[in-house]
Enzyme design. Structure first.
Site, mmCIF file in Angstrom:
data_model
loop_
_atom_site.group_PDB
_atom_site.id
_atom_site.type_symbol
_atom_site.label_atom_id
_atom_site.label_comp_id
_atom_site.label_asym_id
_atom_site.label_seq_id
_atom_site.Cartn_x
_atom_site.Cartn_y
_atom_site.Cartn_z
ATOM 1 N N GLU A 174 9.840 24.766 -3.019
ATOM 2 C CA GLU A 174 9.525 25.767 -3.929
ATOM 3 C C GLU A 174 8.130 25.293 -4.626
ATOM 4 O O GLU A 174 8.097 23.971 -5.050
ATOM 5 C CB GLU A 174 10.587 25.821 -5.161
ATOM 6 C CG GLU A 174 10.061 26.630 -6.534
ATOM 7 C CD GLU A 174 9.739 27.969 -6.195
ATOM 8 O OE1 GLU A 174 10.364 28.748 -5.718
ATOM 9 O OE2 GLU A 174 8.590 28.247 -6.838
ATOM 10 N N ARG A 423 10.860 55.079 -10.736
ATOM 11 C CA ARG A 423 9.938 54.288 -11.556
ATOM 12 C C ARG A 423 8.539 54.837 -11.353
ATOM 13 O O ARG A 423 7.847 55.067 -12.304
ATOM 14 C CB ARG A 423 10.153 52.886 -11.102
ATOM 15 C CG ARG A 423 11.250 52.469 -11.722
ATOM 16 C CD ARG A 423 11.752 50.781 -11.014
ATOM 17 N NE ARG A 423 12.537 50.142 -11.373
ATOM 18 C CZ ARG A 423 12.918 49.061 -11.447
ATOM 19 N NH1 ARG A 423 12.525 48.584 -10.388
ATOM 20 N NH2 ARG A 423 14.145 48.666 -11.827
HETATM 21 P P1 ADP Z 1 12.891 37.255 -3.995
HETATM 22 O O1 ADP Z 1 13.248 38.246 -4.974
HETATM 23 O O2 ADP Z 1 12.634 37.582 -2.889
HETATM 24 O O3 ADP Z 1 13.633 36.111 -3.921
HETATM 25 P P2 ADP Z 1 11.372 35.708 -5.888
HETATM 26 O O4 ADP Z 1 10.054 36.240 -6.695
HETATM 27 O O5 ADP Z 1 12.717 35.637 -6.794
HETATM 28 O O6 ADP Z 1 11.383 36.734 -4.607
HETATM 29 O O7 ADP Z 1 11.381 34.211 -5.324
HETATM 30 C C1 ADP Z 1 10.266 33.852 -4.470
HETATM 31 C C2 ADP Z 1 9.751 32.340 -4.975
HETATM 32 O O8 ADP Z 1 9.008 31.868 -3.938
HETATM 33 C C3 ADP Z 1 9.462 32.103 -6.123
HETATM 34 O O9 ADP Z 1 10.147 30.919 -6.878
HETATM 35 C C4 ADP Z 1 7.910 31.342 -5.870
HETATM 36 O O10 ADP Z 1 7.386 30.670 -6.627
HETATM 37 C C5 ADP Z 1 8.331 30.855 -4.369
HETATM 38 N N1 ADP Z 1 6.798 30.742 -3.713
HETATM 39 C C6 ADP Z 1 5.828 31.569 -3.532
HETATM 40 N N2 ADP Z 1 4.961 31.097 -2.926
HETATM 41 C C7 ADP Z 1 5.391 29.876 -2.403
HETATM 42 C C8 ADP Z 1 4.926 29.063 -1.189
HETATM 43 N N3 ADP Z 1 3.680 29.063 -1.080
HETATM 44 N N4 ADP Z 1 5.620 27.669 -1.083
HETATM 45 C C9 ADP Z 1 6.721 27.704 -1.682
HETATM 46 N N5 ADP Z 1 7.415 28.592 -2.423
HETATM 47 C C10 ADP Z 1 6.613 29.495 -2.861
#
Ligand code: ADP
Length: 594
Positions: A174, A423
């Site tokens: 993450e 929306r």
């Molecule tokens: P979803 O609803 O699809 O689960 P979210 O926005 O809740 O989407 O979660 C996506 C997660 O992925 C976030 O916590 C974000 O910080 C993380 N994320 C985005 N880009 C990267 C990356 N390059 N490497 C690791 N984590 C990432």
């Protein structure tokens, strides 16, 4: 004589400060740091996202030894930022430490509170002799697991649990310091046809009806096969969250725009924290490592074109994550990446605010594209119609709309759209109104029934303080606050009450049960649309396998959640995202473990 005086002075200071909890500044302020012996507990206040943050700072022998939060109203989950900052302050004995990315307002409010507390010592910050550095979790340069999950939002963590339950070893990476992504800051509602509350209330619903709503809501631009999977598995996903993950749900539902019946389950306290918190506990129970502050940058393929790992950045170093079986992309959407928004849809420029976390920058989509993945629907970007007109944040007090207990009016005092429309329809209608804003109107009985001022108390108080929401005894008074045409608004309310009495909204044919407004006090809240969800993303099949630009499956690669396209077509209906990330997160996890 001079020496004697200075000893006396130091003695006076030490006595004056030791155990000081009165917050009274000592008289002498300009001392050399080494001359001051600072001991005591001091209270300070700052303003975070949800209102006052009150802390108690303890200093022992010139060292920050503890910061206790006595009061706060920050978003559950993001409040973790205060622990991260406290640890950094203690480790470095310094008040000026970095804010926590993704929790800027909470960080700023907390740091102000600690500095305010320190100011009561009456001495300069240099009295705290800086020491040590923030200890960074040690990492190897290479890790191997059966399944590597990228992104710890709802989709990623669901997939991780499902993969582990199917026998795989799993590592989740993450990029942010706090897991949860957009899921955490969402309301967390879950559209589940045939759910336990519908059953209790005798509301007829079916997967078929849900399927039709999703397709209609997305203007039939969705992939029907993916929609079928979502609709057919939504209830099972909700039951899995409740019975297996241990999520608590409220005993009421919300009626989201575009759905044909009330079917949206509400998690405890109506926030996404419940899902993220319980999934985090499950990850811990299953010993699934969660590597935070780790940003995936590149997918690794072998010579056969199979995805076999991920390259990531941690603390300026590259780490290789090898996947024995598969990689799951769950990095969410790109709502917070203005350049990427404009690249695909020029209307979504910097003038439009966003409800998203700063982590929603579409990294996974870019990585996938660089690996030959097919992208679909990228131009479909959804704005949420009733967001904070100042920051773009989602406004949960506005959920009174989804209970069918409010109307939307413009400056002229007239309704201009069906309040439970999709929306995009509402957002587009709002943009056309004077000032590009809408005013949500409701009365005391709606407030009591919905309880939004209790469930979302901090937000409610903040809105009043920031003059984005008014409570007034009469319609005239409430209207005057926002300079709305009061005579027209009164007429609008009278008409609406008549429609409610007759059981039919002659102007906009509002769905659901129409409830008349009974009387004051009245509430009006101003809001405007902000980018909320990006419908486009990587193409997947019904097994959550990722598809390349030639239409072939890329072996070893799965995706779930907002990163995927084709499920919601042009427009996602409210509360369908949590169903989507749960259903496809589970599928991706199960298949990735094979
Ligand atoms: P979803 O609803 O699809 O689960 P979210 O926005 O809740 O989407 O979660 C996506 C997660 O992925 C976030 O916590 C974000 O910080 C993380 N994320 C985005 N880009 C990267 C990356 N390059 N490497 C690791 N984590 C990432």
């Amino acid at each position: 004589m001079k020496r004697f005086l200075s000893i006396l002075l130091i003695l006076a200071l030490v006595l004056g400060m030791a155990g000081c909890s009165t917050n009274k500044p000592p008289e002498q302020k300009q001392n050399k740091p080494e001359e001051v012996k600072l001991n005591g507990t001091y209270e300070g206040t700052g303003i975070g996202r949800g209102g006052n943050i009150v802390v108690e700072l303890t200093i022992a022998d010139n060292k920050i030894s503890a910061v206790k939060v006595k009061e706060h109203h920050e978003t559950e989950g993001l409040a973790e930022a205060m622990n991260i900052i406290t640890n950094a302050m203690i480790a470095t004995n310094n008040l000026d430490v970095d804010s926590v990315s993704g929790a800027t307002l909470t960080s700023a409010g907390f740091k102000t509170a600690v500095k305010d507390a320190f100011s009561k010592t009456g001495v300069g910050a240099d009295t705290l002799v800086k020491a040590g550095s923030v200890e960074i979790e040690k990492r190897e340069s290479e890790y191997t697991a059966d399944v590597i999950v990228i992104g710890a939002g709802g989709a990623g963590m669901t997939a991780a649990v499902a993969a582990a339950d199917n026998g795989a070893s799993v590592i989740v990476i993450e990029k942010m310091p706090i897991q949860g992504g957009n899921t955490l800051i969402s309301g967390g509602e879950y559209a589940a046809p045939g759910n336990w509350i519908q059953e209790k209330e005798g509301i007829e619903d079916s997967a078929e009806q849900f399927y039709n709503d999703i397709l209609k809501g997305g203007d039939n631009k969705n992939d029907p096969a993916l929609v079928r999977v979502l609709a057919d598995n939504a209830l099972a996903g909700a039951t899995w969250l409740k019975d297996y993950i241990g999520m608590d749900f409220e005993d009421y539902m919300l009626f989201f725009g575009g759905h044909s019946v009330e079917r949206s389950l509400v998690p405890r306290n109506a926030t996404g924290y419940e899902m993220i918190h319980k999934l985090t506990l499950k990850l811990e129970e299953k010993d699934i490592p969660l590597h935070k502050n780790t940003s995936a940058t590149e997918l690794i393929k072998n010579q056969d074109g199979r995805v076999v790992g991920v390259k990531a950045e941690y603390d300026g170093k590259t780490i290789t994550y090898n996947a024995n079986k598969s990689v799951i992309l769950a990095t969410g959407g790109f709502g917070a990446n203005i350049d990427m928004r404009v690249k695909y849809n020029s209307a979504m420029n910097e003038k439009i605010l966003s409800t998203n976390t700063v982590g929603s920058t579409g990294d996974g989509i870019v990585m996938a594209e660089n690996s030959g993945v097919q992208l679909v629907d990228m131009e479909y970007i959804q704005t949420y119609p009733t967001c904070d007109a100042q920051s773009g944040a989602l406004l949960y007090v506005g959920d009174v709309r989804m209970e069918g207990r409010s109307i939307l009016v413009n400056k002229e005092g007239r309704r201009f759209v069906e309040e439970l429309e999709r929306r995009d329809v509402i957002s587009n209608a709002v943009i056309e109104q004077t000032g590009g804003v809408s005013y949500m109107f409701w009365d005391e009985s709606s407030m009591k029934d919905s309880g939004v001022n209790v469930t979302h108390e901090a937000e409610y108080n903040g809105l009043i303080l920031r003059k984005q929401l008014v409570k007034a005894d009469t319609i005239e008074e409430a209207a005057a606050f926002f300079d709305i045409n009061a005579d027209e608004l009164k007429k609008t309310v009278e008409n609406y009450n008549q429609y409610a009495k007759d059981g039919k909204d002659l102007e906009f044919n509002k769905r659901g049960k129409l409830v008349p407004f009974e009387g004051g006090p009245y509430y009006i809240m101003v809001s405007k649309p902000a980018v909320h969800h990006t419908m486009g993303g990587v193409k997947i099949n019904t097994d959550a396998q990722v598809i390349d630009t030639d239409g072939n499956v890329i072996e070893g690669l799965f995706a779930a959640g907002e990163i995927t396209g084709d499920i919601h077509g042009t427009n996602r209906l409210g509360s369908d995202a949590i169903a989507d990330i749960t259903v496809f997160g589970r599928i991706a996890g199960e298949n990735a473990a094979k």
